[in-house]
Design an enzyme around this catalytic site. Structure first.
Site, PDB file in Angstrom:
ATOM      1  N   LYS A   1       1.026  -1.254  -0.034  1.00  0.00           N
ATOM      2  CA  LYS A   1      -0.024   0.197  -0.191  1.00  0.00           C
ATOM      3  C   LYS A   1       0.826   1.346  -0.033  1.00  0.00           C
ATOM      4  O   LYS A   1       0.204   2.304  -1.010  1.00  0.00           O
ATOM      5  CB  LYS A   1      -0.757  -0.122   0.655  1.00  0.00           C
ATOM      6  CG  LYS A   1      -1.516   1.021   1.813  1.00  0.00           C
ATOM      7  CD  LYS A   1      -2.665   0.836   2.090  1.00  0.00           C
ATOM      8  CE  LYS A   1      -3.331   2.529   2.053  1.00  0.00           C
ATOM      9  NZ  LYS A   1      -4.831   2.623   3.834  1.00  0.00           N
TER      10      LYS A   1
ATOM     11  N   HIS B   1      -8.169 -30.260 -33.128  1.00  0.00           N
ATOM     12  CA  HIS B   1      -9.377 -29.285 -32.480  1.00  0.00           C
ATOM     13  C   HIS B   1     -10.179 -30.343 -31.409  1.00  0.00           C
ATOM     14  O   HIS B   1     -11.181 -29.732 -32.053  1.00  0.00           O
ATOM     15  CB  HIS B   1     -10.319 -28.617 -33.647  1.00  0.00           C
ATOM     16  CG  HIS B   1      -9.288 -27.930 -34.802  1.00  0.00           C
ATOM     17  ND1 HIS B   1      -8.736 -27.078 -34.341  1.00  0.00           N
ATOM     18  CD2 HIS B   1      -9.099 -28.319 -35.771  1.00  0.00           C
ATOM     19  CE1 HIS B   1      -8.315 -26.791 -35.848  1.00  0.00           C
ATOM     20  NE2 HIS B   1      -8.542 -28.060 -36.479  1.00  0.00           N
TER      21      HIS B   1
END
Length: 526
Positions: free
Chosen positions: A137, A278
């Protein structure tokens, strides 16, 4: 923001890799080092000047180490704004801490090794995440490091900036710090939910670690990356790549599909090969040898197999490797490979060879996640399996022993083909696969058409679907799909049942002389 000098550092790590070298560098630059427990002991033993946090705060480490850094002099030193809070820091004798180096108790590793509840609880870090969040922070002034892999970057940055760190470095490390605490909390919440048997907790957290930034996604205009969760399930995430170029997004997706499919077949019973294109199997077979299983899987649809993914349920041997090397293949994935097989595959420099060390358990529990607009769909992995004693014969003719064996094989393959699915099989090999069609009858016809094409290309007297069995991943809503399969030469059918027209379909099977069994379980795959 400007460069921020490092004058005081707090080092408190569980993983002490690289700690001594970092400590020596800091000490050499006149940095006061604070530390705790084992970290302080190691630094002191290696001649690095260090001050215990307990001495710095005037408050002893207590409660078996649970309370040692939860103190205003620590968090004030991390959170205090050097301009705005200077008076308060001076009034309460709180010195600024400019660098925080923390990595957390090994909670994830403790869970992974199968530790008991109490041990897992004790490996939940409290002080570490609190300090990390405080430092991140206040990254305007504080540099926070949560990964030993970043020590060099900090050393280089300080060297380049005269003992200070740059704004860019602090911001990057702060973002990484918050990601680490988020993933840590996610692991804890997920473990807790599992302990409570809470399959779908009120809040879902998903965390992963970047393994690889990919060249692109499904298409070149899409960006993509591969994240791993730490799950020990054998597969593409844990596999060792021996050779070949970098795996693409589609490679990873298809290889996962292939390996999960081949794991359905126990290597103790027979070698198995799955060829995927695929995301759909275009050939699956079991046989007495791996090479024969590959040849039979390839025979199902050799056109689609070109440029495909090949998965084996056991060691890749030289004979099989030589067969695979005859056509263009993207990826081979197997539990292991012989030296001869590795040498053969090495001759195909672009062919990726992945070794996993084992097979995933198809019956193991797990979850799958899919994103949709505004949310996620979460479900149990489809680990359902059908066995002989679960089948219900509904036609006048019961299947023969060979038909029954092939029916179970075909239905197991069905589970890994996109819906709507039709799979023809004969003698432990697929001979036609129809995937992903909007109607089941189309899937039946497409699979039969492919088998016909193969027969014509190979000069066969008839397609291999003659005398085959057929599996459907869900019920036949009408008899037309079943009749299309009968026209292709299928003699027996396996399907879940459950349609309003089941009797109509059963009657059609009887009229065609087919045997049919119901599973009571469907395998939609979208």
């Amino acid at each position: 923001m400007t460069d921020q000098p490092i004058r005081r550092a707090l080092l408190s790590v569980s993983d002490k890799t690289g700690l001594v070298d970092l400590g020596r560098f800091l000490a050499g630059h006149g940095v006061e080092i604070l530390s705790t427990g084992g970290s302080a002991k190691l630094l002191a033993e290696q001649g690095v000047p260090v001050r215990e946090v307990a001495d710095y705060t005037g408050f002893p480490e207590m409660m078996d180490g649970r309370v040692k850094t939860l103190h205003p002099k620590v968090h004030g030193g991390l959170l205090g704004l050097r301009d705005k809070h200077a008076d308060a820091m001076k009034q309460h004798d709180i010195g600024a801490i400019d660098l925080l180096v923390v990595n957390l108790y090994p909670f994830e590793e403790t869970v992974a090794k199968g530790a008991g509840f109490d041990e897992c609880i004790e490996n939940i870090d409290i002080g570490g995440p609190a300090m990390i969040r405080s430092a991140a922070k206040n990254h305007k002034y504080v540099t926070v490091v949560v990964d030993a892999g970043d020590y060099k970057a900090v050393i280089d940055d300080m060297t380049a900036h005269g003992g200070a760190t740059s704004e860019a470095t602090r911001r990057r490390l702060a973002a990484k710090a918050y990601a680490r605490t988020a993933s840590y909390d996610s692991a804890i919440s997920g473990w807790f939910a599992g302990q409570l048997g809470d399959t779908f907790p009120e809040r879902l957290t998903i965390a992963g670690t970047l393994q690889q930034t990919l060249r692109y996604g499904e298409n070149p205009h899409q960006q993509a990356a591969f994240y791993v969760t730490g799950d020990t399930r054998p597969g593409v995430a844990s596999a060792r790549q021996l050779q070949g170029k970098e795996l693409s997004y589609n490679n990873l997706n298809d290889t996962d599909a292939a390996f999960e499919a081949v794991a359905e077949f126990d290597p103790a019973e027979s070698p198995a090969v799955v060829i995927v294109k695929h995301a759909n199997p275009c050939g699956v077979a079991i046989a007495g040898s791996m090479a024969e299983a590959y040849r039979r899987a390839l025979a199902c649809d050799p056109v689609s197999a070109f440029g495909g993914i090949i998965a084996l349920n056991n060691t890749l041997d030289g004979e099989t490797a030589a067969e695979i090397a005859k056509i263009f293949t993207e990826v081979i994935i197997a539990p292991d490979a012989t030296d001869q097989a590795r040498e053969i595959i090495a001759g195909k420099k672009n062919l990726r060879l992945l070794l996993t060390g084992g097979l995933p358990d198809p019956a193991a529990p797990g979850m799958t996640v899919k994103s949709v607009a505004g949310g996620y769909l979460l479900q149990n992995r489809d680990n359902g399996r059908v066995f002989r004693d679960g089948l219900k014969v509904v036609t006048k003719r019961a299947p023969t022993e060979q038909e029954l064996t092939d029916l179970l094989f075909a239905f197991r393959v069905c589970k890994h083909v996109k819906s709507n699915t039709i799979v023809y099989a004969k003698d432990g090999a697929t001979v036609g696969v129809g995937a992903g069609q909007m109607s089941r009858v189309d899937s039946a016809r497409i699979a039969a058409r492919k088998a016909q094409d193969v027969a014509e290309a190979e000069g066969l007297a008839e397609p291999r679907t003659r005398g085959s069995v057929v599996a459907s991943d869900a019920f036949f809503p009408f008899a037309d799909g079943l009749l299309a399969a009968a026209e292709a030469g299928a003699t027996a059918v396996i399907q879940p049942g459950g349609s309003m027209r089941d009797q109509e379909v059963i009657d059609a099977a009887d009229a065609a002389g087919l045997a049919m069994v119901l599973t009571g379980m469907r395998h939609f795959r979208h």
